[in-house]
Scaffold this active site. Structure first.
Site, PDB file in Angstrom:
ATOM      1  N   SER A  71      -4.237  13.819 -36.790  1.00  0.00           N
ATOM      2  CA  SER A  71      -4.588  15.883 -36.855  1.00  0.00           C
ATOM      3  C   SER A  71      -3.774  16.605 -36.628  1.00  0.00           C
ATOM      4  CB  SER A  71      -5.157  15.999 -35.417  1.00  0.00           C
ATOM      5  OG  SER A  71      -5.247  17.891 -34.138  1.00  0.00           O
ATOM      6  N   TYR A  85      -3.720  15.483 -25.794  1.00  0.00           N
ATOM      7  CA  TYR A  85      -4.130  14.815 -27.137  1.00  0.00           C
ATOM      8  C   TYR A  85      -3.594  15.228 -28.133  1.00  0.00           C
ATOM      9  CZ  TYR A  85      -7.669  15.160 -30.929  1.00  0.00           C
ATOM     10  OH  TYR A  85      -8.089  14.518 -32.164  1.00  0.00           O
TER      11      TYR A  85
END
Length: 180
Positions: A71, A85
Site C-alpha cells: 500500500s 495496517y
C-alpha cells in the site's frame, strides 16, 4: 501435501504468484490495539504472504515472478487511523527485498503499492464525500485509482518487459506522496 500439488499435476509449474491478502480489523491507535487484533493483522497481512511463497517456492519456474500487493500507506505509516495496517504493509516492503535476494536469479520478487482504490475493502472510507475529497486533493492526477490500474501494474511486473526489475515496489497512486 503442498497447497499447490493438485493444481500442479494439472497445470505444471508456477510462473506468476500475486499475494494480495489484506485486512484491517481495527482503527484503534497502535498503543491501545488489542493483542488479538495485532495477531490477526500480522497473520493476514504478512504471515500469509510468507506462507504462500514458502508453499510455492519449490514449484516456481525459471523466470517466474512473485508480486506482493502492499500500500502507498506503507511508505508513510502513522498519518491516520490505519496506522497498524500501514506498518504491516511496510513489512511487505522489506519482505520484497529479502525474498528478491533469496529467490534470485530464478525468480523476480516485486511489489505494487496502490493508492486509494474504491473497493469493498475501502468502502467505509468511500462512504464519506468529505474523506474522498480529501484523498483526491492529495492525488496529482485528481482521480482515484481503479482495480484495472493495479492489474496493469502487476501485469507489467510479471511480464518480460520487467525482466531486469527485482526487489522493487512500484507505487501506483496517481502522484500522491509516497516515500518514507
Amino acid at each position: 501435501m503442498s497447497l499447490f500439488s493438485g493444481s500442479l499435476q494439472k497445470y505444471g509449474q508456477i510462473d506468476i504468484l500475486v499475494s494480495n491478502a489484506a485486512a484491517n480489523l481495527s482503527i484503534d491507535p497502535i498503543v491501545s490495539m488489542s493483542e488479538k487484533a495485532l495477531d490477526k493483522l500480522w497473520e493476514i497481512n504478512v504471515k500469509a504472504s510468507i506462507q504462500i511463497v514458502q508453499a510455492a517456492a519449490p514449484f516456481l519456474s525459471d523466470g517466474s515472478s512473485v508480486i506482493f500487493v502492499t500500500s502507498v500507506a506503507a511508505f508513510n505509516p502513522g498519518t491516520g487511523f490505519l496506522n497498524m495496517y500501514a506498518v504491516m504493509k511496510t513489512a511487505l516492503l522489506g519482505l520484497t527485498k529479502a525474498l528478491a535476494a533469496e529467490l534470485a536469479p530464478k525468480t523476480r520478487v516485486n511489489g505494487i503499492a496502490p493508492g486509494f482504490v474504491p473497493t469493498r475493502f475501502s468502502a467505509f472510507l468511500a462512504e464519506s464525500a468529505e474523506i474522498l475529497a480529501e484523498i483526491e486533493s492529495k492525488i496529482l492526477l485528481k482521480r482515484l485509482g481503479t482495480t484495472d490500474d493495479m492489474a496493469a501494474a502487476a501485469a507489467f511486473l510479471a511480464s518480460d518487459d520487467a525482466s531486469y526489475i527485482t526487489g522493487e515496489t512500484l507505487v501506483i497512486a496517481g502522484g500522491a506522496q509516497s516515500r518514507l
